[in-house]
Scaffold this active site. Structure first.
Site, mmCIF file in Angstrom:
data_model
loop_
_atom_site.group_PDB
_atom_site.id
_atom_site.type_symbol
_atom_site.label_atom_id
_atom_site.label_comp_id
_atom_site.label_asym_id
_atom_site.label_seq_id
_atom_site.Cartn_x
_atom_site.Cartn_y
_atom_site.Cartn_z
ATOM 1 N N HIS A 145 0.815 -1.208 0.000
ATOM 2 C CA HIS A 145 0.000 0.000 0.000
ATOM 3 C C HIS A 145 0.852 1.263 0.000
ATOM 4 O O HIS A 145 0.327 2.381 0.083
ATOM 5 C CB HIS A 145 -0.902 -0.041 1.244
ATOM 6 C CG HIS A 145 -2.067 0.877 1.197
ATOM 7 N ND1 HIS A 145 -2.260 1.879 2.129
ATOM 8 C CD2 HIS A 145 -3.107 0.965 0.334
ATOM 9 C CE1 HIS A 145 -3.379 2.537 1.854
ATOM 10 N NE2 HIS A 145 -3.908 2.001 0.776
ATOM 11 N N ASP A 185 15.901 11.790 -8.316
ATOM 12 C CA ASP A 185 17.313 12.185 -8.266
ATOM 13 C C ASP A 185 17.898 12.157 -6.858
ATOM 14 O O ASP A 185 18.971 12.730 -6.618
ATOM 15 C CB ASP A 185 17.509 13.586 -8.862
ATOM 16 C CG ASP A 185 17.370 13.602 -10.382
ATOM 17 O OD1 ASP A 185 17.313 12.517 -10.978
ATOM 18 O OD2 ASP A 185 17.318 14.710 -10.954
ATOM 19 N N HIS A 242 -9.560 11.057 2.189
ATOM 20 C CA HIS A 242 -8.621 9.944 2.087
ATOM 21 C C HIS A 242 -7.330 10.216 2.865
ATOM 22 O O HIS A 242 -6.410 9.404 2.849
ATOM 23 C CB HIS A 242 -8.301 9.691 0.601
ATOM 24 C CG HIS A 242 -7.647 8.374 0.328
ATOM 25 N ND1 HIS A 242 -6.358 8.266 -0.154
ATOM 26 C CD2 HIS A 242 -8.105 7.102 0.449
ATOM 27 C CE1 HIS A 242 -6.054 6.987 -0.323
ATOM 28 N NE2 HIS A 242 -7.079 6.256 0.047
ATOM 29 N N LYS A 272 -4.626 10.491 5.820
ATOM 30 C CA LYS A 272 -4.333 9.501 6.867
ATOM 31 C C LYS A 272 -3.266 10.068 7.801
ATOM 32 O O LYS A 272 -2.093 10.121 7.422
ATOM 33 C CB LYS A 272 -3.812 8.217 6.238
ATOM 34 C CG LYS A 272 -4.605 7.723 5.036
ATOM 35 C CD LYS A 272 -3.689 6.962 4.073
ATOM 36 C CE LYS A 272 -4.376 6.659 2.771
ATOM 37 N NZ LYS A 272 -5.577 5.870 2.889
ATOM 38 N N ASP A 290 -0.848 18.123 19.807
ATOM 39 C CA ASP A 290 -0.412 19.294 20.571
ATOM 40 C C ASP A 290 0.322 20.353 19.753
ATOM 41 O O ASP A 290 1.102 21.136 20.307
ATOM 42 C CB ASP A 290 0.481 18.856 21.743
ATOM 43 C CG ASP A 290 -0.311 18.173 22.849
ATOM 44 O OD1 ASP A 290 -1.557 18.167 22.777
ATOM 45 O OD2 ASP A 290 0.321 17.638 23.780
#
Length: 490
Positions: A230, A237, A408, A410, A415
């Site tokens: 996933h 470079d 989507h 994630k 803090d």
């Protein structure tokens, strides 16, 4: 042909007639020889009991445990990485890791140490971080970096689709090959199942090198469907690298009516963290293609320190590791928060450890906010996600659904100091079954930007109040319970 049918019929008859014995043997193996969560064991035992023959095939396809496998072990950089890790462990113990510390970062020394020890994740503090949340802006920046490439372009993507976006990128990559740039593409067989054999043949004919992670048998039969690479990594470079949620397809530009606007988070890194991402790509490439890119001096060379001042650890995990490094990193981030924790995830199917950590943070007075999509791309996972909302609301967690398209992104923010974004969802699949990679960023500058984006996203959200959740329909409740039963093997 009749002989083939006869053989198949004989095999199926044998399996059916010995289904009970096969189930007993398989159950014995699951219980005594595989290190699994007890809930996962019971889930598979129930599957085997209620659907004996089909359950047996389901286990072969999606239930195998690879955690003890040595198939991914790589020797090339072990000594060098271990040496760097040991040196940094000494620095962490002496409290000298945060060279740009303003006094607030000291409580994260143990998080750096954990990632060093468990994930062999080297900490670097010379990085620059750019954040992209819009697909058009992200791909425009990526296109410019690719166009300016002089030595190599390495692409690792879970999904690549032969659509409008790829029809723009492919000619550019082919042109770069003509200019002498080495172009490599590593894709997941399951994620790229919509691509045809002729598509990859055309791509190879351009001089682009291609690797297929866990290729299917007999063209379409994927017996390792449960183990998916996933990761989304692009290194150009050795100077810039990308990691995050965007795959390669038209929906990521907001061009799919099913999803509408695609809200994601992707990072562009410059600095020494690029080396860590590049090593992750090369390890996956070497395993997949049986090549050894570490022997090519133009790919791994002396790296000049970056011009930034942001601390980064690149953390990868998968079914080949003993620990669940990304899960544990999330756990420590949530547990160490004193004021607030913001979480974004398209799939919220946490294991008991993460679920309890989130609830404990909320019970302790930490402002915990979780943002999930308002629409499913995988219905079972979506309704399993919704089933956990009730528990979290009872603990005082604030939950929101994002309404401006599909969410989507994630990541976790804590803090205003540290954030972690990448490819891993807040679910058991990402923790245990998928090959994932995240960047933990020790930087108030970047974390505050992430939190400002989160707060802006709240303007497009609906809060799931306890009253709203309690009034959901019977149909939704049934969907939740059915989906949650299978949440550990989704």
């Amino acid at each position: 042909m009749e002989e083939i049918f006869l053989v198949i019929s004989t095999v199926l008859h044998y399996i059916w007639s010995h289904a009970f014995a096969i189930n007993i043997l398989l159950a014995f193996t699951i219980v005594f020889f595989e290190r699994r969560d007890p809930r996962t064991i019971w889930t598979w035992l129930l599957v085997l009991y209620f659907i004996p023959v089909l359950g047996f095939f389901l286990y072969l396809v999606i239930g195998q445990d690879m955690r003890k496998s040595r198939m991914f072990k790589n020797k090339e950089l072990e000594d060098a990485i271990q040496s760097a890790v040991l040196k940094q462990e000494q620095r962490v113990k002496s409290k000298a890791i945060f060279t740009h510390d303003d006094g607030q970062m000291s409580r994260y020394h143990d998080l750096v140490m954990y990632n060093l020890s468990a994930a062999k994740s080297v900490y670097t503090d010379d990085n620059e971080v750019e954040i992209y949340t819009d697909g058009k802006e992200y791909f425009a920046r990526l296109y410019e970096d690719m166009k300016n490439a002089k030595e190599f372009i390495h692409i690792q993507s879970y999904i690549i689709k032969n659509d409008e976006l790829w029809q723009v990128l492919e000619p550019l990559l082919a042109q770069k090959v003509q200019e002498g740039v080495e172009v490599r593409i590593l894709y997941d067989s399951m994620g790229c199942r919509s691509m045809k054999k002729r598509d990859w043949e055309r791509i190879r004919a351009c001089g682009i090198q291609v690797g297929e992670f866990f290729p299917a048998f007999f063209k379409r039969l994927q017996i390792r469907i449960n183990y998916r690479n996933h990761r989304k990594i692009i290194v150009i470079d050795g100077k810039s690298a990308y990691v995050g949620g965007f795959n390669i397809g038209r929906e990521y530009l907001g061009m799919d009516k099913k999803f509408g606007y695609w809200r994601d988070t992707h990072l562009r890194l410059q600095g020494s963290a690029v080396v860590s991402l590049h090593i992750r790509f090369i390890l996956d490439w070497n395993y997949t293609t049986k090549q050894n890119l570490f022997s090519e001096q133009n790919l791994i060379k002396e790296f000049s320190p970056g011009n930034g001042n942001e601390g980064v650890q690149i953390i990868s995990s998968g079914p080949d590791t003993q620990n669940e490094e990304i899960r544990d990193n999330y756990q420590k981030l949530i547990g160490k928060a004193r004021d607030h924790v913001y979480i974004q995830t398209p799939y919220l199917v946490p294991d008991e450890i993460i679920l309890n950590e989130i609830k404990m943070a909320a019970y302790s007075g930490t402002d915990v906010r979780i943002m999930i999509p308002c629409k499913p791309d995988h219905p079972l996972v979506y309704w399993a996600t919704y089933s956990y909302v009730g528990e979290l609301l009872d603990a005082g967690v604030k939950c929101y659904t994002y309404n401006n398209g599909f969410l989507h992104a994630k990541g976790v923010m804590a803090d205003g100091l540290v954030c972690c974004y990448g490819t891993a969802n807040m679910d058991v699949r990402s923790f245990q079954l998928n090959f994932e990679v995240n960047a933990t960023i020790y930087s108030p500058k970047t974390t505050e930007k992430m939190e400002a984006i989160f707060e802006k996203d709240l303007e497009y959200c609906t809060e799931i109040t306890p009253e709203l959740y309690a009034n959901r329909s019977l149909i939704i409740r049934m969907k939740e319970q059915f989906s949650r039963m299978f949440s550990l093997i989704l």
